[in-house]
Design a protein around this motif. Structure first.
Motif, PDB file in Angstrom:
ATOM      1  N   GLN A  70       0.831  -1.194   0.000  1.00 59.35           N
ATOM      2  CA  GLN A  70       0.000   0.000   0.000  1.00 59.35           C
ATOM      3  C   GLN A  70       0.872   1.254   0.000  1.00 59.35           C
ATOM      4  O   GLN A  70       0.591   2.229  -0.695  1.00 59.35           O
ATOM      5  CB  GLN A  70      -0.929  -0.027   1.202  1.00 59.35           C
ATOM      6  N   ALA A  71       1.940   1.226   0.804  1.00 58.07           N
ATOM      7  CA  ALA A  71       2.851   2.368   0.851  1.00 58.07           C
ATOM      8  C   ALA A  71       3.595   2.543  -0.470  1.00 58.07           C
ATOM      9  O   ALA A  71       3.843   3.670  -0.916  1.00 58.07           O
ATOM     10  CB  ALA A  71       3.856   2.184   1.990  1.00 58.07           C
ATOM     11  N   GLN A  72       3.948   1.434  -1.101  1.00 59.99           N
ATOM     12  CA  GLN A  72       4.629   1.496  -2.395  1.00 59.99           C
ATOM     13  C   GLN A  72       3.765   2.214  -3.418  1.00 59.99           C
ATOM     14  O   GLN A  72       4.222   3.107  -4.140  1.00 59.99           O
ATOM     15  CB  GLN A  72       4.945   0.075  -2.869  1.00 59.99           C
ATOM     16  N   GLN A  73       2.498   1.847  -3.454  1.00 51.52           N
ATOM     17  CA  GLN A  73       1.586   2.432  -4.430  1.00 51.52           C
ATOM     18  C   GLN A  73       1.274   3.888  -4.109  1.00 51.52           C
ATOM     19  O   GLN A  73       1.217   4.743  -5.004  1.00 51.52           O
ATOM     20  CB  GLN A  73       0.297   1.621  -4.487  1.00 51.52           C
ATOM     21  N   ALA A  74       1.083   4.187  -2.817  1.00 55.54           N
ATOM     22  CA  ALA A  74       0.664   5.534  -2.421  1.00 55.54           C
ATOM     23  C   ALA A  74       1.803   6.539  -2.461  1.00 55.54           C
ATOM     24  O   ALA A  74       1.605   7.703  -2.835  1.00 55.54           O
ATOM     25  CB  ALA A  74       0.057   5.504  -1.022  1.00 55.54           C
ATOM     26  N   MET A  75       3.026   6.106  -2.087  1.00 58.75           N
ATOM     27  CA  MET A  75       4.102   7.079  -1.917  1.00 58.75           C
ATOM     28  C   MET A  75       5.434   6.683  -2.539  1.00 58.75           C
ATOM     29  O   MET A  75       6.050   7.471  -3.255  1.00 58.75           O
ATOM     30  CB  MET A  75       4.310   7.355  -0.416  1.00 58.75           C
ATOM     31  N   LEU A  76       5.879   5.459  -2.270  1.00 60.91           N
ATOM     32  CA  LEU A  76       7.272   5.131  -2.556  1.00 60.91           C
ATOM     33  C   LEU A  76       7.610   5.156  -4.038  1.00 60.91           C
ATOM     34  O   LEU A  76       8.726   5.541  -4.419  1.00 60.91           O
ATOM     35  CB  LEU A  76       7.620   3.768  -1.956  1.00 60.91           C
ATOM     36  N   THR A  77       6.676   4.763  -4.888  1.00 59.71           N
ATOM     37  CA  THR A  77       6.969   4.783  -6.320  1.00 59.71           C
ATOM     38  C   THR A  77       7.036   6.202  -6.873  1.00 59.71           C
ATOM     39  O   THR A  77       7.549   6.409  -7.975  1.00 59.71           O
ATOM     40  CB  THR A  77       5.898   4.006  -7.111  1.00 59.71           C
ATOM     41  N   HIS A  78       6.561   7.173  -6.113  1.00 58.46           N
ATOM     42  CA  HIS A  78       6.508   8.547  -6.594  1.00 58.46           C
ATOM     43  C   HIS A  78       7.663   9.411  -6.091  1.00 58.46           C
ATOM     44  O   HIS A  78       7.780  10.576  -6.490  1.00 58.46           O
ATOM     45  CB  HIS A  78       5.183   9.196  -6.166  1.00 58.46           C
ATOM     46  N   LEU A  79       8.494   8.854  -5.224  1.00 59.44           N
ATOM     47  CA  LEU A  79       9.584   9.631  -4.627  1.00 59.44           C
ATOM     48  C   LEU A  79      10.919   8.937  -4.881  1.00 59.44           C
ATOM     49  O   LEU A  79      10.981   7.707  -4.904  1.00 59.44           O
ATOM     50  CB  LEU A  79       9.358   9.781  -3.117  1.00 59.44           C
ATOM     51  N   PRO A  80      11.992   9.709  -5.042  1.00 60.22           N
ATOM     52  CA  PRO A  80      13.299   9.112  -5.358  1.00 60.22           C
ATOM     53  C   PRO A  80      14.043   8.582  -4.132  1.00 60.22           C
ATOM     54  O   PRO A  80      15.167   8.984  -3.826  1.00 60.22           O
ATOM     55  CB  PRO A  80      14.045  10.285  -6.004  1.00 60.22           C
ATOM     56  N   ILE A  81      13.399   7.669  -3.410  1.00 56.23           N
ATOM     57  CA  ILE A  81      14.037   7.042  -2.252  1.00 56.23           C
ATOM     58  C   ILE A  81      14.794   5.812  -2.732  1.00 56.23           C
ATOM     59  O   ILE A  81      14.198   4.921  -3.353  1.00 56.23           O
ATOM     60  CB  ILE A  81      12.991   6.633  -1.193  1.00 56.23           C
ATOM     61  N   PRO A  82      16.087   5.720  -2.481  1.00 58.29           N
ATOM     62  CA  PRO A  82      16.845   4.549  -2.930  1.00 58.29           C
ATOM     63  C   PRO A  82      16.280   3.265  -2.323  1.00 58.29           C
ATOM     64  O   PRO A  82      15.859   3.252  -1.163  1.00 58.29           O
ATOM     65  CB  PRO A  82      18.269   4.822  -2.418  1.00 58.29           C
ATOM     66  N   GLU A  83      16.281   2.227  -3.089  1.00 52.87           N
ATOM     67  CA  GLU A  83      15.731   0.952  -2.612  1.00 52.87           C
ATOM     68  C   GLU A  83      16.419   0.490  -1.333  1.00 52.87           C
ATOM     69  O   GLU A  83      15.782  -0.086  -0.440  1.00 52.87           O
ATOM     70  CB  GLU A  83      15.867  -0.115  -3.699  1.00 52.87           C
ATOM     71  N   GLU A  84      17.733   0.756  -1.220  1.00 51.30           N
ATOM     72  CA  GLU A  84      18.446   0.311  -0.022  1.00 51.30           C
ATOM     73  C   GLU A  84      18.030   1.089   1.225  1.00 51.30           C
ATOM     74  O   GLU A  84      18.365   0.701   2.350  1.00 51.30           O
ATOM     75  CB  GLU A  84      19.959   0.409  -0.223  1.00 51.30           C
ATOM     76  N   ASN A  85      17.299   2.182   1.051  1.00 48.16           N
ATOM     77  CA  ASN A  85      16.802   2.962   2.187  1.00 48.16           C
ATOM     78  C   ASN A  85      15.405   2.528   2.619  1.00 48.16           C
ATOM     79  O   ASN A  85      14.859   3.088   3.565  1.00 48.16           O
ATOM     80  CB  ASN A  85      16.752   4.452   1.839  1.00 48.16           C
ATOM     81  N   ILE A  86      14.830   1.556   1.932  1.00 41.54           N
ATOM     82  CA  ILE A  86      13.472   1.102   2.233  1.00 41.54           C
ATOM     83  C   ILE A  86      13.569  -0.240   2.946  1.00 41.54           C
ATOM     84  O   ILE A  86      13.993  -1.241   2.364  1.00 41.54           O
ATOM     85  CB  ILE A  86      12.632   0.993   0.948  1.00 41.54           C
ATOM     86  N   HIS A  87      13.190  -0.240   4.210  1.00 38.84           N
ATOM     87  CA  HIS A  87      13.408  -1.404   5.077  1.00 38.84           C
ATOM     88  C   HIS A  87      12.082  -2.127   5.306  1.00 38.84           C
ATOM     89  O   HIS A  87      11.347  -1.846   6.253  1.00 38.84           O
ATOM     90  CB  HIS A  87      14.025  -0.960   6.394  1.00 38.84           C
TER      91      HIS A  87
END
Length: 236
Positions: A87-104
Motif C-alpha cells: 500500500q505504501a509502495q503504491q501511495a508514496m514510494l513509487t513517486h519519490l526518489p528514495i533509494p531501494e536500499e533505504n526502504i526497510h
C-alpha cells in the motif's frame, strides 16, 4: 509531552499529517545526515502517504537521505494485498526518489518460514542501521485501541521491553504479523498517532486519559502528537 490536534475530518487529518511529516523531515535533515521515518498502514495512514507524494513540499526533500521503516506488517507472501508495504509502495514510494536500499521492508511469509524468523531479521536490520531513534514514528489506532500489531491483552503488548515481536493469533486478521514493540516505539523522538471516525472515539479518549489496558496509551515518544478528526474527539 502529548499534544492533541483536532481536525474536521479524515482527509484533513491525512493532509495535516503529510504536511507536518515533510516539514519535520526537512528540519531533521538540517541537523542530521539521515532521517528515519516509520510508516503506518490503515486508511488514514495510506491517505497520508499519498498526500506526502503529491505535495509540492516533497520536491524540497533530499530523499536519498531518508530511510523508511514500518511499524508492523502482515506475515503473508510478498505482493499480497494485505501487506502494508505494498500500500505504501503504491501511495508514496513509487513517486519519490528514495533509494531501494533505504526502504526497510519487514519479511514476508515466502521469504521466512515463521514470523519469529522475520521479526529476528528485522531486529538485526535495525541494529545494523545503528538502532536509530526514529525521527518520526507514525501509528494508526484501531477501534480496540491497538497500535501497530500490539493488541490489548495480547502477547505482543505484554512484552514491553521487546523491540520487534512476532504476533500469533491476532484478534484481527490476518492472524500472523510482525510488529515493532514498545521498546523501540518509546525511544522515538516523535510518535504521531492518526485516527479518524466515530468508532475510534472511545479508544481515543481512553488512551489520552492513560488507560494502559490499551496499547495506544503506551505509544509515546519524546514528543507525542495525536492528530484526530472531530468524530474521534467527541469523548476526549
Amino acid at each position: 509531552m502529548t499534544r492533541v490536534v483536532v481536525l474536521p475530518d479524515a482527509e484533513a487529518v491525512a493532509q495535516s499529517a503529510a504536511a507536518r511529516l515533510l516539514v519535520t523531515v526537512q528540519d531533521v535533515l538540517t541537523t542530521k545526515h539521515v532521517a528515519h521515518v516509520v510508516l503506518t498502514g490503515g486508511t488514514v495512514g495510506t491517505r497520508t502517504l499519498a498526500a506526502v507524494a503529491s505535495s509540492p513540499l516533497a520536491d524540497s526533500i533530499d530523499w536519498t537521505s531518508v530511510h523508511v521503516w514500518w511499524g508492523d506488517e502482515r506475515f503473508v507472501p510478498s505482493g499480497h494485498s494485505d501487506r502494508n508495504e505494498g500500500q505504501a509502495q503504491q501511495a508514496m514510494l513509487t513517486h519519490l526518489p528514495i533509494p531501494e536500499e533505504n526502504i526497510h521492508r519487514m519479511g514476508a511469509s515466502d521469504v521466512y518460514v515463521t514470523a519469529d524468523e522475520a521479526a529476528s531479521a528485522y531486529l538485526a536490520e535495525i541494529e545494523a542501521a545503528g538502532s536509530p531513534k526514529w525521527d518520526v514514528l507514525m501509528l494508526g489506532l484501531g477501534p480496540d485501541g491497538h497500535v501497530a500489531s500490539l493488541f490489548p491483552g495480547h502477547d505482543g503488548y505484554t512484552q514491553p521491553g521487546a523491540d520487534v515481536v512476532a504476533v500469533h493469533d491476532s484478534p484481527k486478521p490476518p492472524p500472523t504479523r510482525v510488529s515493532l514493540g514498545l521498546g523501540t516505539i518509546q525511544r522515538a523522538s516523535r510518535v504521531w498517532v492518526v485516527a479518524a471516525g466515530a468508532e475510534k472515539a472511545d479508544s481515543v479518549a481512553r488512551c489520552l486519559h492513560g488507560d494502559r489496558e490499551l496499547p495506544g496509551a503506551a505509544a509515546h515518544g519524546e514528543e507525542t502528537l495525536w492528530l484526530i478528526d472531530a468524530a474521534a474527539s467527541t469523548l476526549v
